[in-house]
Design an enzyme around this catalytic site. Structure first.
Site, mmCIF file in Angstrom:
data_model
loop_
_atom_site.group_PDB
_atom_site.id
_atom_site.type_symbol
_atom_site.label_atom_id
_atom_site.label_comp_id
_atom_site.label_asym_id
_atom_site.label_seq_id
_atom_site.Cartn_x
_atom_site.Cartn_y
_atom_site.Cartn_z
ATOM 1 N N ASN A 13 0.975 -1.000 -0.054
ATOM 2 C CA ASN A 13 0.091 0.097 -0.077
ATOM 3 C C ASN A 13 0.849 1.189 -0.022
ATOM 4 O O ASN A 13 1.479 1.558 1.034
ATOM 5 C CB ASN A 13 -1.055 0.028 1.332
ATOM 6 N N TRP A 14 1.008 1.783 -1.246
ATOM 7 C CA TRP A 14 2.049 3.065 -1.226
ATOM 8 C C TRP A 14 1.176 4.385 -0.582
ATOM 9 O O TRP A 14 2.073 5.249 -0.621
ATOM 10 C CB TRP A 14 2.213 3.245 -2.655
ATOM 11 N N LYS A 15 0.083 4.244 -0.209
ATOM 12 C CA LYS A 15 -0.482 5.638 0.399
ATOM 13 C C LYS A 15 -0.479 6.574 -0.577
ATOM 14 O O LYS A 15 -0.169 6.547 -1.654
ATOM 15 C CB LYS A 15 -0.055 5.551 1.728
ATOM 16 N N GLY A 243 2.669 -1.386 4.347
ATOM 17 C CA GLY A 243 2.455 0.213 4.022
ATOM 18 C C GLY A 243 4.279 0.793 3.659
ATOM 19 O O GLY A 243 4.597 0.178 2.673
ATOM 20 N N GLY A 244 4.657 1.042 4.689
ATOM 21 C CA GLY A 244 5.836 1.821 4.779
ATOM 22 C C GLY A 244 7.007 0.882 3.967
ATOM 23 O O GLY A 244 7.903 1.348 3.128
HETATM 24 C C1 PEP Z 1 -1.016 0.114 5.925
HETATM 25 O O1 PEP Z 1 -0.920 1.149 5.556
HETATM 26 O O2 PEP Z 1 -1.939 -0.654 5.306
HETATM 27 C C2 PEP Z 1 0.178 -0.538 6.770
HETATM 28 C C3 PEP Z 1 -0.112 -1.623 7.178
HETATM 29 O O3 PEP Z 1 1.091 0.433 7.020
HETATM 30 P P1 PEP Z 1 2.401 0.237 7.492
HETATM 31 O O4 PEP Z 1 2.974 -1.310 6.925
HETATM 32 O O5 PEP Z 1 3.314 1.222 7.279
HETATM 33 O O6 PEP Z 1 2.238 0.044 8.975
#
Ligand code: PEP
Length: 263
Positions: A13-15, A243-244
């Site tokens: 998930n690149w947001k 995400g990150g």
């Molecule tokens: C997400 O946004 O779905 C997520 C899990 O982010 P992160 O891995 O950065 O916690």
């Protein structure tokens, strides 16, 4: 317990990231790693969710990859079809652009963009009707966990959409359990806590649908190479929403490898 034939999903998930030049570099680096042919399409689904204006070109970039990488929309409109809804992208417009998957109910949308249960139900209904696969995100806040409500909150989020899902449409749903307190914080649920919640979700799904044993349930919340192997070893964790760490090709690749080797 999960059906042992569930193929894991690893979804980045690149947001609201990255700039175009960085996205191109990320894709090229990831494609280079895929050229090693260590993660076969029979072992693991791979996907990335870029910003909406990048969906089509990212999809084109991955057409030349050595294995399929799906491209996922991060959200979809609550309105269907086409019409006078400025700024919106409907499920059928995603489908028309050959986008087959969509995230719905991410905690950031619930928190910042008014995605309450009613909005989410509408989005899910339209996405399923358009034939998209929905990656439906659920998860509790820290306060809900500390007051012992985590399981009830998460199962309620699944029940929220249940009335809108027809018997066959459950096959178009992937669940992503993402404890809100673990998203972007560096804190991961312990594999034991994550497995416990995934097993509860599995039980809940089995009560709702005959497909409950075979639906993928992904874990999300600070997944990184350092914790991916342990999470992947949990029987009811069928993949990760990342995400990150998905913004770094080597990290995302290592996470994908961990799930591809899941037994
Ligand atoms: C997400 O946004 O779905 C997520 C899990 O982010 P992160 O891995 O950065 O916690």
């Amino acid at each position: 317990m999960s059906d042992s034939t569930i193929m894991p999903w690893v979804v980045g998930n690149w947001k609201m990231n990255p700039m175009q030049a960085n996205a191109k570099q990320l894709i090229n680096e990831f494609k280079e790693l895929l050229n090693k042919n260590e993660i076969s399409p029979a072992q693991c689904h791979l996907a990335v969710a870029p910003i909406s204006i990048a969906l089509s070109w990212v999809q084109d970039e991955f057409k030349q990859a050595s294995r399929p990488v799906h491209v996922v929309a991060q959200d979809v409109s609550r309105m269907s079809g086409t019409g006078a809804y400025t700024g919106e992208v409907s499920a059928s417009l995603l489908k028309d652009s050959a986008i087959e998957h969509v995230l719905i109910g991410h905690s950031e949308r619930r928190e910042f963009f008014g995605d309450n249960p009613q909005v989410i139900i509408e989005k899910v209904e339209h996405a399923l009707a358009a034939g998209l696969t929905v990656i439906y995100c659920v998860g509790e806040s820290l306060q809900q966990r500390e007051s012992g409500q985590a399981e009830q909150v998460v199962l309620q989020q699944i029940c929220d959409i249940a009335r809108s899902v027809s018997t066959e449409q459950w096959q178009q749903i992937v669940i992503a359990y993402e404890p809100i307190w673990a998203i972007g914080t560096g804190k991961t649920a312990s594999p034991e806590d994550a497995q416990t919640m995934h097993a509860k979700i599995r039980e809940g799904l089995k009560q709702l649908t005959a497909f409950g044993a075979s639906m993928p349930i992904l874990y999300g919340g600070s997944v990184k190479p350092e914790n991916a192997v342990e999470l992947a070893a949990c029987p009811d964790i069928n993949g990760a929403l990342v995400g990150g760490a998905s913004l770094n090709a080597a990290s995302f690749y290592q996470i994908a490898q961990a799930f591809a080797l899941k037994k």
